[in-house]
Design an enzyme around this catalytic site. Sequence first.
Site, PDB file in Angstrom:
ATOM      1  N   GLY A 262      72.835 -70.043  65.371  1.00  0.00           N
ATOM      2  CA  GLY A 262      74.173 -69.686  64.909  1.00  0.00           C
ATOM      3  C   GLY A 262      75.199 -70.579  65.573  1.00  0.00           C
ATOM      4  N   GLY A 263      76.299 -70.836  64.864  1.00  0.00           N
ATOM      5  CA  GLY A 263      77.350 -71.677  65.429  1.00  0.00           C
ATOM      6  C   GLY A 263      76.808 -73.037  65.817  1.00  0.00           C
ATOM      7  N   ASP A 264      77.017 -73.440  67.068  1.00  0.00           N
ATOM      8  CA  ASP A 264      76.517 -74.734  67.536  1.00  0.00           C
ATOM      9  C   ASP A 264      75.360 -74.550  68.512  1.00  0.00           C
ATOM     10  OD1 ASP A 264      77.921 -73.647  69.604  1.00  0.00           O
ATOM     11  OD2 ASP A 264      79.054 -75.451  70.095  1.00  0.00           O
ATOM     12  N   GLU A 265      74.607 -73.464  68.352  1.00  0.00           N
ATOM     13  CA  GLU A 265      73.461 -73.188  69.207  1.00  0.00           C
ATOM     14  C   GLU A 265      72.155 -73.371  68.431  1.00  0.00           C
ATOM     15  OE1 GLU A 265      75.162 -69.971  72.449  1.00  0.00           O
ATOM     16  OE2 GLU A 265      73.981 -69.257  70.742  1.00  0.00           O
TER      17      GLU A 265
END
Length: 347
Positions: A262-265
């Site tokens: 999710g996101g930048d992970e």
Amino acid sequence: ISQHVEYEFEHRIIHPHKKVCWMLEKGTAIYDEAGQVLRMIGIVQDITQRVTDEQQIKLLSRGIEQSPAAIIITDASGIIEYVNPKFTQISGYRTEEVVGKTPSILKSGKETEAFYRNLWETILSGNEWHGEYRNRTRSGNEYWASSSISSIQDGNGQISHFLSVQQDITDKKTMEERITHLALHDMLTGLPNRTLFRDRLRLALNQSERSGKKTALLFIDLDNFKPINDALGHEAGDIALQTVADRIKECLRQTDTPARMGGDEFAVILPNIEDSRLAGEIAGRILELLTQPINVGEQVCNLGASIGISIYPDHAATIDMLIDLADEAMYNAKNANKGTYRYYGSE
């Protein structure tokens, strides 16, 4: 001299109970020399059942010929005796190319011998078999078929033929696979999502328990991603994330699983490793690629990453604990210097 004239014809009569009956009338008319009928000799036979049977056979024949399903009829040994037009349309084989052969010419090679053994055991026992499997057309294209196969018995109760009715369900299967893929993969990068990630991690830990080898978990958090979104917009950010996913995959073995959390992970599962140092080597390759510039249109973006590593069973014995420790190690790497990796528990 008298003359004999034979005649035969079929006609309908109305039964007193308003029932229509078919009659066969055969006879001989005997004429005298003047052409006058002297007498008639013959029979009248009720052929209603025969005519009804013939009409039903014609109806069934037209139904089979015009059926939207592919129909195959074989003898008791599985040799094809008949296929309908829908079969030729789906498979690409002409009738003369398959009559005298077995349906095995359609095999895709994707089904096991046990699958076909169960099929034959079912129909030879007189039961109807239902199932789905993959076939190949004459041109080599794979398609999915949903099939019902049943036996046809003669007057003595012995199997004389087999009847297979098949539907092409390729579109349905493609849609099901697409829905399943969307449910288990990140729409932007195509990587496994959290759901599939946990399933793969569970499988990796089970394998490690059996083999005695280790499983490494890498938690990856991008550095400097937020400024790209803020300055260039979300479209540029999406391009950057897709590039990151591609670069991570370049560093992995075929058996490894990358995922977007999710996101930048991101996360990576490294199953069946002999030495924990391999996780650090792969993390180092990932960091090296992620520090290379990313072209977004006319703009050049610079990213980096911080990576945390936890090892099963050295650091944790459960999925949730392994994830928590990799996340903690990632924050240690980010707080230390960014652009680096840390094992859980290491300075």
